[in-house]
Design an enzyme around this catalytic site. Structure first.
Site, PDB file in Angstrom:
ATOM      1  N   LYS A  13      67.668  54.569  70.031  1.00  0.00           N
ATOM      2  CA  LYS A  13      67.503  54.733  68.481  1.00  0.00           C
ATOM      3  C   LYS A  13      68.150  55.933  68.059  1.00  0.00           C
ATOM      4  CE  LYS A  13      62.872  54.578  68.859  1.00  0.00           C
ATOM      5  NZ  LYS A  13      62.798  54.585  70.470  1.00  0.00           N
ATOM      6  N   ARG A  88      55.435  52.686  63.582  1.00  0.00           N
ATOM      7  CA  ARG A  88      55.145  52.323  65.193  1.00  0.00           C
ATOM      8  C   ARG A  88      53.766  51.544  65.051  1.00  0.00           C
ATOM      9  NH1 ARG A  88      58.124  56.966  67.159  1.00  0.00           N
ATOM     10  NH2 ARG A  88      58.117  56.705  69.505  1.00  0.00           N
ATOM     11  N   ARG A 122      67.712  62.273  79.992  1.00  0.00           N
ATOM     12  CA  ARG A 122      68.169  62.946  78.742  1.00  0.00           C
ATOM     13  C   ARG A 122      67.906  64.428  78.585  1.00  0.00           C
ATOM     14  NH1 ARG A 122      65.153  60.084  73.635  1.00  0.00           N
ATOM     15  NH2 ARG A 122      63.276  60.782  75.036  1.00  0.00           N
ATOM     16  N   ARG A 152      62.684  67.228  77.244  1.00  0.00           N
ATOM     17  CA  ARG A 152      61.618  67.026  76.315  1.00  0.00           C
ATOM     18  C   ARG A 152      60.207  67.312  77.128  1.00  0.00           C
ATOM     19  NH1 ARG A 152      62.777  62.269  72.074  1.00  0.00           N
ATOM     20  NH2 ARG A 152      60.452  61.806  72.729  1.00  0.00           N
ATOM     21  N   ARG A 163      53.984  56.415  77.406  1.00  0.00           N
ATOM     22  CA  ARG A 163      54.589  55.846  75.968  1.00  0.00           C
ATOM     23  C   ARG A 163      55.103  54.337  76.118  1.00  0.00           C
ATOM     24  NH1 ARG A 163      59.155  60.452  76.148  1.00  0.00           N
ATOM     25  NH2 ARG A 163      59.898  59.173  74.549  1.00  0.00           N
TER      26      ARG A 163
HETATM   27  P1  AP5 Z   1      67.814  58.252  72.699  1.00  0.00           P
HETATM   28  O1  AP5 Z   1      69.073  57.922  71.544  1.00  0.00           O
HETATM   29  O2  AP5 Z   1      67.383  59.580  72.634  1.00  0.00           O
HETATM   30  O3  AP5 Z   1      66.572  57.023  72.522  1.00  0.00           O
HETATM   31  P2  AP5 Z   1      65.445  56.961  71.454  1.00  0.00           P
HETATM   32  O4  AP5 Z   1      65.397  55.521  71.222  1.00  0.00           O
HETATM   33  O5  AP5 Z   1      65.717  57.641  70.260  1.00  0.00           O
HETATM   34  O6  AP5 Z   1      64.327  57.759  72.303  1.00  0.00           O
HETATM   35  P3  AP5 Z   1      63.002  58.558  72.036  1.00  0.00           P
HETATM   36  O7  AP5 Z   1      62.627  58.784  73.618  1.00  0.00           O
HETATM   37  O8  AP5 Z   1      63.286  59.711  71.368  1.00  0.00           O
HETATM   38  O9  AP5 Z   1      62.414  57.503  71.537  1.00  0.00           O
HETATM   39  P4  AP5 Z   1      60.662  57.555  71.197  1.00  0.00           P
HETATM   40  O10 AP5 Z   1      60.535  56.566  70.171  1.00  0.00           O
HETATM   41  O11 AP5 Z   1      59.847  57.525  72.342  1.00  0.00           O
HETATM   42  O12 AP5 Z   1      60.383  59.230  70.695  1.00  0.00           O
HETATM   43  P5  AP5 Z   1      60.129  59.796  69.300  1.00  0.00           P
HETATM   44  O13 AP5 Z   1      60.949  61.202  69.149  1.00  0.00           O
HETATM   45  O14 AP5 Z   1      60.468  58.793  68.225  1.00  0.00           O
HETATM   46  O15 AP5 Z   1      68.642  57.832  74.091  1.00  0.00           O
HETATM   47  C1  AP5 Z   1      67.745  58.078  75.259  1.00  0.00           C
HETATM   48  C2  AP5 Z   1      68.692  58.567  76.390  1.00  0.00           C
HETATM   49  O16 AP5 Z   1      69.621  57.471  76.732  1.00  0.00           O
HETATM   50  C3  AP5 Z   1      69.738  59.751  75.856  1.00  0.00           C
HETATM   51  O17 AP5 Z   1      69.887  60.399  76.925  1.00  0.00           O
HETATM   52  C4  AP5 Z   1      71.066  58.892  75.528  1.00  0.00           C
HETATM   53  O18 AP5 Z   1      72.194  59.737  75.813  1.00  0.00           O
HETATM   54  C5  AP5 Z   1      71.031  57.772  76.405  1.00  0.00           C
HETATM   55  N1  AP5 Z   1      71.564  56.572  75.969  1.00  0.00           N
HETATM   56  C6  AP5 Z   1      71.383  56.125  74.587  1.00  0.00           C
HETATM   57  N2  AP5 Z   1      72.286  54.916  74.447  1.00  0.00           N
HETATM   58  C7  AP5 Z   1      72.693  54.541  75.444  1.00  0.00           C
HETATM   59  C8  AP5 Z   1      73.592  53.807  75.886  1.00  0.00           C
HETATM   60  N3  AP5 Z   1      73.995  52.593  74.984  1.00  0.00           N
HETATM   61  N4  AP5 Z   1      73.904  53.483  77.190  1.00  0.00           N
HETATM   62  C9  AP5 Z   1      73.415  54.344  78.251  1.00  0.00           C
HETATM   63  N5  AP5 Z   1      72.755  55.727  77.767  1.00  0.00           N
HETATM   64  C10 AP5 Z   1      72.544  55.638  76.509  1.00  0.00           C
HETATM   65  O19 AP5 Z   1      58.595  60.174  69.362  1.00  0.00           O
HETATM   66  C11 AP5 Z   1      58.042  61.067  70.139  1.00  0.00           C
HETATM   67  C12 AP5 Z   1      56.495  61.192  69.869  1.00  0.00           C
HETATM   68  O20 AP5 Z   1      56.064  61.573  68.505  1.00  0.00           O
HETATM   69  C13 AP5 Z   1      55.815  59.660  70.192  1.00  0.00           C
HETATM   70  O21 AP5 Z   1      55.615  59.546  71.577  1.00  0.00           O
HETATM   71  C14 AP5 Z   1      54.509  60.013  69.257  1.00  0.00           C
HETATM   72  O22 AP5 Z   1      53.537  60.677  69.863  1.00  0.00           O
HETATM   73  C15 AP5 Z   1      55.253  60.847  68.241  1.00  0.00           C
HETATM   74  N6  AP5 Z   1      55.576  60.113  67.028  1.00  0.00           N
HETATM   75  C16 AP5 Z   1      56.755  59.906  66.441  1.00  0.00           C
HETATM   76  N7  AP5 Z   1      56.796  58.952  65.498  1.00  0.00           N
HETATM   77  C17 AP5 Z   1      55.352  58.653  65.244  1.00  0.00           C
HETATM   78  C18 AP5 Z   1      55.000  57.473  64.481  1.00  0.00           C
HETATM   79  N8  AP5 Z   1      55.442  56.717  63.662  1.00  0.00           N
HETATM   80  N9  AP5 Z   1      53.468  57.438  64.338  1.00  0.00           N
HETATM   81  C19 AP5 Z   1      52.873  58.200  65.615  1.00  0.00           C
HETATM   82  N10 AP5 Z   1      53.398  58.819  66.379  1.00  0.00           N
HETATM   83  C20 AP5 Z   1      54.676  59.326  66.266  1.00  0.00           C
END
Ligand code: AP5
Length: 209
Positions: A13, A88, A122, A152, A163
């Protein structure tokens, strides 16, 4: 253009959001990035959020909803935005739709079997937040700003498992929610980054032309 990116942790994402926001000139609002910043500066919100994030749990709806509503009310969001990581839960989606209806909910989809490898490989820049993967980038510092790269805290395998479970139970139901609202689009993210990006552009260009 009001976009929401859905999809499991590590689906890509953030990677796609950066490219989409650059191309369509809309702000990238990542609730995960905002919370990590709050944790870094040890704000009240950051300290409270850390207790949930480190365990792989969602931060309570009331905190997140208020934070996100404030952000999308800012002037730079008047012509649209991309929400990455919000909503979410169904309560978050209902709160969002009540103030600012979504045009496209894009589900960035990847098989669960690929997720652990993506997340555990990552690396994120401490200074600018740029995201890399050890399979395609082996340096210790960020190529954009020279900052140090790190794993992270919530990317450890045991936290990732939680997660994923939280995603299945609390976030996946949003696919049905946005399908009913007739604005759900699924993009296969099990392909090279550039191919995934082109599919998103084809979708959005088709709708905006
Ligand atoms: P990346 O692009 O980083 O993936 P992502 O989907 O953004 O993953 P996240 O882990 O950041 O999402 P998340 O939703 O769990 O975490 P968030 O920060 O929102 O890609 C991942 C890896 O794959 C990278 O190394 C990239 O290079 C590689 N890659 C990408 N595309 C690729 C491809 N096509 N092919 C090969 N490799 C590829 O949330 C973190 C925490 O915050 C949550 O757990 C929660 O506690 C809290 N939080 C955040 N938002 C909320 C909310 N709305 N409500 C409640 N809690 C929340």
């Amino acid at each position: 253009m009001k976009l929401v990116f859905l999809g499991p942790p590590g689906a890509g994402k953030g990677t796609q959001a950066e490219k989409v926001c650059e191309r369509y000139r809309i702000p990238h609002i990542s609730t995960g990035d905002i919370l990590r910043h709050e944790m870094k500066i040890s704000s009240e919100l950051g300290v409270e959020a850390k207790g949930y994030i480190d365990k792989g749990l969602l931060v309570p709806d009331d905190l997140i909803i208020e934070m996100t509503k404030k952000r999308i009310a800012q002037e730079d969001c008047a012509a649209g935005y991309l929400l990455d990581g919000f909503p979410r839960t169904v309560s978050q989606a209902e709160a969002l739709e009540a103030v600012s209806p979504t045009d496209y909910a894009i589900n960035i989809d990847v098989p669960t079997s690929k997720i652990i490898k993506r997340i555990c490989g990552r690396r994120v820049c401490k200074a600018c937040g740029a995201v890399y993967h050890i399979s395609s980038y082996t340096a210790d510092t960020c190529e954009k700003c020279g900052g140090e790269l790190y794993l992270r805290d919530d990317d450890k395998p045991e936290t990732v498992e939680t997660r994923l479970k939280v995603y299945e139970e609390q976030t996946k139901p949003l696919l049905g929610y946005y399908d009913k609202a007739d604005c759900l689009y699924t993009i296969d993210s099990d392909r090279p980054v550039e191919e995934v990006f082109q599919s998103i552009c084809t979708l959005l260009d088709g709708k905006t032309e």
